[in-house]
Every structure is written in structure tokens, then in C-alpha cells.
Write an enzyme that holds these catalytic residues in place. Structure first.
Site, PDB file in Angstrom:
ATOM      1  N   ARG A 238     -23.871  46.059 -42.409  1.00 36.34           N
ATOM      2  CA  ARG A 238     -25.210  45.552 -42.135  1.00 36.34           C
ATOM      3  C   ARG A 238     -26.055  45.676 -43.392  1.00 36.34           C
ATOM      4  O   ARG A 238     -25.922  46.616 -44.172  1.00 36.34           O
ATOM      5  CB  ARG A 238     -25.890  46.341 -41.002  1.00 36.34           C
ATOM      6  CG  ARG A 238     -25.423  45.975 -39.609  1.00 36.34           C
ATOM      7  CD  ARG A 238     -25.939  44.601 -39.185  1.00 36.34           C
ATOM      8  NE  ARG A 238     -25.535  44.277 -37.821  1.00 36.34           N
ATOM      9  CZ  ARG A 238     -24.410  43.679 -37.481  1.00 36.34           C
ATOM     10  NH1 ARG A 238     -23.541  43.349 -38.425  1.00 36.34           N
ATOM     11  NH2 ARG A 238     -24.145  43.397 -36.225  1.00 36.34           N
ATOM     12  N   GLU A 267     -32.086  38.247 -43.453  1.00 34.15           N
ATOM     13  CA  GLU A 267     -31.168  37.116 -43.332  1.00 34.15           C
ATOM     14  C   GLU A 267     -31.833  35.972 -42.564  1.00 34.15           C
ATOM     15  O   GLU A 267     -32.523  36.214 -41.583  1.00 34.15           O
ATOM     16  CB  GLU A 267     -29.878  37.555 -42.614  1.00 34.15           C
ATOM     17  CG  GLU A 267     -29.092  38.602 -43.395  1.00 34.15           C
ATOM     18  CD  GLU A 267     -27.798  39.015 -42.711  1.00 34.15           C
ATOM     19  OE1 GLU A 267     -27.574  38.587 -41.556  1.00 34.15           O
ATOM     20  OE2 GLU A 267     -27.017  39.758 -43.313  1.00 34.15           O
ATOM     21  N   HIS A 286     -22.934  36.229 -44.212  1.00 33.43           N
ATOM     22  CA  HIS A 286     -22.661  36.999 -42.993  1.00 33.43           C
ATOM     23  C   HIS A 286     -21.589  36.303 -42.137  1.00 33.43           C
ATOM     24  O   HIS A 286     -21.819  35.913 -40.990  1.00 33.43           O
ATOM     25  CB  HIS A 286     -23.942  37.188 -42.178  1.00 33.43           C
ATOM     26  CG  HIS A 286     -23.863  38.368 -41.251  1.00 33.43           C
ATOM     27  ND1 HIS A 286     -24.975  39.095 -40.878  1.00 33.43           N
ATOM     28  CD2 HIS A 286     -22.815  38.956 -40.612  1.00 33.43           C
ATOM     29  CE1 HIS A 286     -24.619  40.070 -40.041  1.00 33.43           C
ATOM     30  NE2 HIS A 286     -23.308  39.998 -39.879  1.00 33.43           N
TER      31      HIS A 286
END
Length: 331
Positions: A238, A267, A286
Site C-alpha cells: 500500500r 492514487e 496498482h
């Protein structure tokens, strides 16, 4: 009357059909645009179930608008986008999708490690830009993976799967975790180490720990200074676990050799983020669990959690167990 649910992103048709068989469904149709906050605020008022992603911030202010919400089904393993305490206080189940993405994320982590070590992206760009004029002994030389020392921070399911892959490359594997994993030590021949020792000894450091208040900025200036100047940092866990400003400075000043990053604190990451300007950083949007098979299984598991929740049953993958007791539901 069928329970009503809102889905914050387009999901596979087969999964949508399963939900539609028992629920009245509304879905945000924009493929690459997160649902706007004002739309989510409107929809959450009168729904029984919410199917969401990490892109949605489900905070206390939003939950206060929910009049009959029974379940929030998060299509992810992590759920730090959801105010768990606020949901629990309102008797709302929060669920996740564990297990199904373990191997896929381990694959991506090792692929990112290898791409960073061998400068794959940089070399591809070098060729495409017409810069390849001749062979040279030290042109685009990288770091060896075979026989190197791998340090894994966070020995959960994905960490163990990463260790399994590393054994095929005859790597020495160190790990740091809140608790010892003695069975994993025997199975994979891995060694427990305190965090500082792991950072000092590892050629590759892979961050695999969940994001919590305890792990926020776990890797900062001090930790990066302990690493070898030939070391590579990989983060597929993360954003926020690694301090991005400190990482940028360490890379720019050659205190560490390179980094591979699949996750960012904010993000989507801004195209002008400083880390994106460095040649010794491989960055991804991601995509740790982004295989067709895994994303489909994640959607199906999230759908099952959603359906169980709106039908008044405790979802199998609930992360706030206290709701069962608070609502006096039989398991």
C-alpha cells in the site's frame, strides 16, 4: 421487495447477473472514472448494499447519510478506504476479498523485482528511442537476482508465496513480521530478522505488510539509510507505508540503487510526481492483482459477500466481527 444495491464501477457481466438475480441494481458506468463523491452521497442514502473499490473513500460523513445500509463489500483485500469504526457503530458489515489474489500479487511482485533489477523498462525505452548504437560491456547493466538476499517485510499469505518464488532463484530469504512464522521458516528455509538487520543485509527489500497506523511511513529516511547503496526497494502493498519524499531523495542521491513501485499514497498518482522523473524507478498503476482470472474471482467473492449481507446473513469475509453481536444475528 428486492434489496437495493449500488456498484461503484463496472464489473464482469457474469457477476452483475448474479447480483441482479436477487437485488435491484444501480451501477456507475464510467469505466475509468471513479464515481463522483456527490453521486455516492446521493446513492448511499437509500441502498441496502454497497459494492465498492479502493478508489472510494467510505468515511464517517458518508456513512451518516446511509439510512438502511447493511453491508459494504470492498473488492480488495485491504479496506483502509473504509472507516471501520463508523461502519461497525452503525451495524454495517464491511467485507473484503482475501485469498483469491495471493498468487497473482506474488507473481507481479517478483516480476517487478526482476524488471527493476535488470532495468527492463529503461532498456526497452533505450531501444525504442533509437539510442542503441552498439554493444558495450557495461551498457544497461543491472543487479543479479539469482543467489541474492531477499528481505520480506510482512510475512502473510503473499509474503509466503513470494518466498516460494524466491527459493527457485536460490535466494537467501530474510523476513520481518509482528510474530514469528516458524512453520514457514521450516517449509521455505527463511530466516527471521529484526527490521534494521533485514534492511542492512538485503539486496532486495519487498514491502508486503498491510497499511495501518503502525506501518504508516514504516520505511522512511532512517530506514532507507540502513540499506545497501546497491539495494532495491519493492512496494506492492500500500502507498503510505513507504515515505515517498524520503524514497525520492534516497534514489536521487544514489543511497539505494533502484525502486519498483505499484502503489502510491495518493492514487491515481499525479503524472508530475517526483518519483516518476527518476530513471531508476519502475512504476505501475496498482496492478498487483490484475489478471483476468483473479479480478473475476475477486468480483465474484465481493458479490457473494454483498448478497449475504443484504439478505441479513453474516457475510463469510466480514472484517468487523462485532456487528454480528451488535445486531444479534445467528452465524
Amino acid at each position: 421487495m428486492r434489496p437495493s444495491v449500488y456498484i461503484t464501477r463496472r464489473i464482469p457481466d457474469s457477476t452483475l447477473e448474479k447480483i441482479s438475480e436477487v437485488c435491484q441494481v444501480e451501477m456507475w458506468e464510467e469505466e475509468d472514472v471513479p464515481v463522483p463523491r456527490d453521486v455516492l452521497e446521493e446513492k448511499i442514502e437509500n441502498i441496502d448494499g454497497l459494492f465498492c473499490l479502493l478508489t472510494e473513500t467510505i468515511d464517517e460523513a458518508l456513512l451518516q447519510k446511509a439510512k438502511q445500509l447493511k453491508v459494504i463489500s470492498n473488492m480488495a483485500v485491504g479496506y483502509n478506504n473504509i472507516d471501520l469504526d463508523a461502519a461497525t457503530e452503525k451495524g454495517i458489515f464491511v467485507t473484503n476479498t482475501p485469498g483469491v489474489l495471493t498468487e497473482t500479487t506474488a507473481d507481479l511482485t517478483f516480476a517487478l523485482l526482476m524488471a527493476t533489477a535488470r532495468r527492463i523498462v529503461e532498456a526497452s525505452d533505450f531501444l525504442r528511442e533509437g539510442s542503441w548504437k552498439t554493444w558495450s560491456p557495461m551498457l544497461l547493466t543491472g543487479q543479479d537476482v539469482y543467489g541474492a538476499t531477499l528481505g520480506i517485510i510482512g510475512m502473510g499469505r503473499i509474503g509466503e508465496s513470494l518466498a516460494k518464488r524466491a527459493k527457485g532463484f536460490d535466494m537467501r530469504i530474510l523476513y520481518h513480521n509482528r510474530s514469528r512464522k516458524e512453520e514457514a521458516e521450516k517449509t521455505w528455509g527463511i530466516e527471521y530478522a529484526d527490521l534494521d538487520s533485514l534492511l542492512r543485509e538485503s539486496d532486495f527489500v519487498c514491502v508486503m505488510t498491510p497499511y495501518t497506523e503502525e506501518t504508516r511511513n514504516l520505511i522512511g529516511e532512517r530506514e532507507l539509510s540502513l540499506m545497501k547503496n546497491s539495494a532495491i526497494l519493492i512496494n506492492t502493498a500500500r502507498g503510505g507505508i513507504v515515505n515517498e519524499a524520503a524514497l525520492y531523495e534516497a534514489l536521487k542521491q544514489n543511497k539505494i540503487w533502484a525502486a519498483g513501485i505499484d502503489v502510491f499514497e495518493q492514487e491515481p498518482v499525479s503524472p508530475d510526481h517526483p518519483l516518476l522523473t527518476l530513471p531508476n524507478v519502475v512504476t505501475l498503476p496498482h496492478i498487483g492483482s490484475a489478471s483476468i482470472q483473479t479480478r473475476t474471482r475477486m468480483a465474484e467473492l465481493a458479490a457473494a459477500n454483498l448478497i449475504q449481507g443484504v439478505m441479513g446473513k453474516p457475510p463469510r469475509n466480514r472484517v468487523n466481527q462485532d456487528v454480528v453481536q451488535a445486531r444479534k444475528i445467528d452465524v
